[in-house]
Design a protein around this motif. Structure first.
Motif, PDB file in Angstrom:
ATOM      1  N   MET A   1     -14.632  19.031  17.275  1.00 13.03           N
ATOM      2  CA  MET A   1     -14.870  17.657  17.967  1.00 13.03           C
ATOM      3  C   MET A   1     -15.249  17.607  19.204  1.00 13.03           C
ATOM      4  N   VAL A   2     -14.192  18.336  20.018  1.00 13.62           N
ATOM      5  CA  VAL A   2     -14.574  18.587  21.471  1.00 13.62           C
ATOM      6  C   VAL A   2     -15.693  19.417  21.724  1.00 13.62           C
ATOM      7  N   CYS A   3     -16.082  20.306  20.951  1.00 13.29           N
ATOM      8  CA  CYS A   3     -17.060  21.258  21.076  1.00 13.29           C
ATOM      9  C   CYS A   3     -18.618  20.315  20.988  1.00 13.29           C
ATOM     10  N   LYS A   4     -18.640  19.737  20.023  1.00 11.03           N
ATOM     11  CA  LYS A   4     -19.868  18.971  19.803  1.00 11.03           C
ATOM     12  C   LYS A   4     -20.077  17.815  20.868  1.00 11.03           C
ATOM     13  N   TRP A   5     -18.989  17.402  21.365  1.00 16.44           N
ATOM     14  CA  TRP A   5     -19.213  16.358  22.601  1.00 16.44           C
ATOM     15  C   TRP A   5     -19.539  17.066  23.654  1.00 16.44           C
ATOM     16  N   LEU A   6     -19.014  18.236  24.078  1.00 25.09           N
ATOM     17  CA  LEU A   6     -19.458  18.967  25.208  1.00 25.09           C
ATOM     18  C   LEU A   6     -20.816  19.418  25.056  1.00 25.09           C
ATOM     19  N   GLN A  13     -17.418  24.120  29.256  1.00 22.09           N
ATOM     20  CA  GLN A  13     -15.850  24.439  29.000  1.00 22.09           C
ATOM     21  C   GLN A  13     -15.130  24.542  30.397  1.00 22.09           C
ATOM     22  N   GLN A  14     -15.955  25.057  31.425  1.00 19.62           N
ATOM     23  CA  GLN A  14     -15.304  25.299  32.633  1.00 19.62           C
ATOM     24  C   GLN A  14     -15.049  23.955  33.351  1.00 19.62           C
ATOM     25  N   TRP A  15     -15.804  23.050  33.166  1.00 17.47           N
ATOM     26  CA  TRP A  15     -16.011  21.907  33.904  1.00 17.47           C
ATOM     27  C   TRP A  15     -14.583  20.929  33.137  1.00 17.47           C
ATOM     28  N   LEU A  16     -14.624  21.212  31.904  1.00 20.76           N
ATOM     29  CA  LEU A  16     -13.361  20.344  31.129  1.00 20.76           C
ATOM     30  C   LEU A  16     -12.071  20.961  31.562  1.00 20.76           C
ATOM     31  N   SER A  17     -12.121  22.609  31.643  1.00 23.65           N
ATOM     32  CA  SER A  17     -10.828  22.930  32.244  1.00 23.65           C
ATOM     33  C   SER A  17     -10.076  22.699  33.612  1.00 23.65           C
ATOM     34  N   LYS A  18     -11.255  22.664  34.646  1.00 24.41           N
ATOM     35  CA  LYS A  18     -11.204  22.429  36.021  1.00 24.41           C
ATOM     36  C   LYS A  18     -10.686  20.876  35.965  1.00 24.41           C
ATOM     37  N   SER A  19     -11.504  20.120  35.448  1.00 26.20           N
ATOM     38  CA  SER A  19     -11.393  18.461  35.679  1.00 26.20           C
ATOM     39  C   SER A  19      -9.921  18.046  34.950  1.00 26.20           C
ATOM     40  N   GLY A  21      -7.272  20.377  34.262  1.00 24.21           N
ATOM     41  CA  GLY A  21      -6.200  20.888  34.642  1.00 24.21           C
ATOM     42  C   GLY A  21      -5.592  21.895  33.283  1.00 24.21           C
ATOM     43  N   VAL A  22      -6.253  21.678  32.356  1.00 25.42           N
ATOM     44  CA  VAL A  22      -6.109  22.620  31.035  1.00 25.42           C
ATOM     45  C   VAL A  22      -6.445  23.911  31.345  1.00 25.42           C
ATOM     46  N   GLY A  23      -5.880  24.978  30.939  1.00 26.65           N
ATOM     47  CA  GLY A  23      -6.534  26.299  30.937  1.00 26.65           C
ATOM     48  C   GLY A  23      -7.381  26.590  30.112  1.00 26.65           C
ATOM     49  N   ARG A  24      -8.390  27.559  30.606  1.00 25.78           N
ATOM     50  CA  ARG A  24      -9.519  27.845  29.829  1.00 25.78           C
ATOM     51  C   ARG A  24      -9.574  28.278  28.561  1.00 25.78           C
ATOM     52  N   THR A  25      -8.201  29.033  28.162  1.00 29.08           N
ATOM     53  CA  THR A  25      -7.987  29.558  26.727  1.00 29.08           C
ATOM     54  C   THR A  25      -7.751  28.192  25.964  1.00 29.08           C
ATOM     55  N   ALA A  26      -6.744  27.482  26.205  1.00 32.61           N
ATOM     56  CA  ALA A  26      -6.725  26.305  25.417  1.00 32.61           C
ATOM     57  C   ALA A  26      -8.014  25.462  25.219  1.00 32.61           C
ATOM     58  N   ILE A  27      -8.721  25.514  26.053  1.00 29.82           N
ATOM     59  CA  ILE A  27     -10.111  24.755  26.021  1.00 29.82           C
ATOM     60  C   ILE A  27     -11.069  25.546  25.060  1.00 29.82           C
ATOM     61  N   SER A  28     -11.134  26.550  25.440  1.00 30.98           N
ATOM     62  CA  SER A  28     -11.897  27.683  24.341  1.00 30.98           C
ATOM     63  C   SER A  28     -11.312  27.559  22.906  1.00 30.98           C
ATOM     64  N   ASN A  29     -10.159  27.553  22.731  1.00 32.59           N
ATOM     65  CA  ASN A  29      -9.296  27.367  21.280  1.00 32.59           C
ATOM     66  C   ASN A  29      -9.802  26.134  20.784  1.00 32.59           C
ATOM     67  N   LEU A  30     -10.040  24.905  21.455  1.00 26.53           N
ATOM     68  CA  LEU A  30     -10.152  23.712  21.150  1.00 26.53           C
ATOM     69  C   LEU A  30     -11.850  23.604  20.482  1.00 26.53           C
TER      70      LEU A  30
END
Length: 66
Positions: A1-6, A13-19, A21-30
């Motif tokens: 669901m996050v992927c579709k929104w992005l 994904q990089q923006w979401l990670s930086k904004s 404060g959640v690690g890039r790996t966690a965002i990538s997994n989502l």
């Protein structure tokens, strides 16, 4: 669901990670959608805070099965 929104929002994904404060790996997994790990409540709160910067009407239920 996050992927579709992005993708729909043109957000990286990089923006979401930086904004959030959640690690890039966690965002990538989502965004892969097949992750066996559900983020903890604190991570979800951080991610939603970042998402709401773009979409103030976003709801947790739109992104996570809680």
């Amino acid at each position: 669901m996050v992927c579709k929104w992005l993708d729909k929002s043109g957000i990286s994904q990089q923006w979401l990670s930086k904004s959030s404060g959640v690690g890039r790996t966690a965002i990538s997994n989502l965004t892969q959608g097949n992750s066996v790990h559900t983020p903890n409540a604190q991570a979800i709160k951080k991610i939603m805070k970042a998402i709401k910067k773009i979409d103030p009407n976003a709801k947790v239920d739109d992104f996570f099965d809680i």
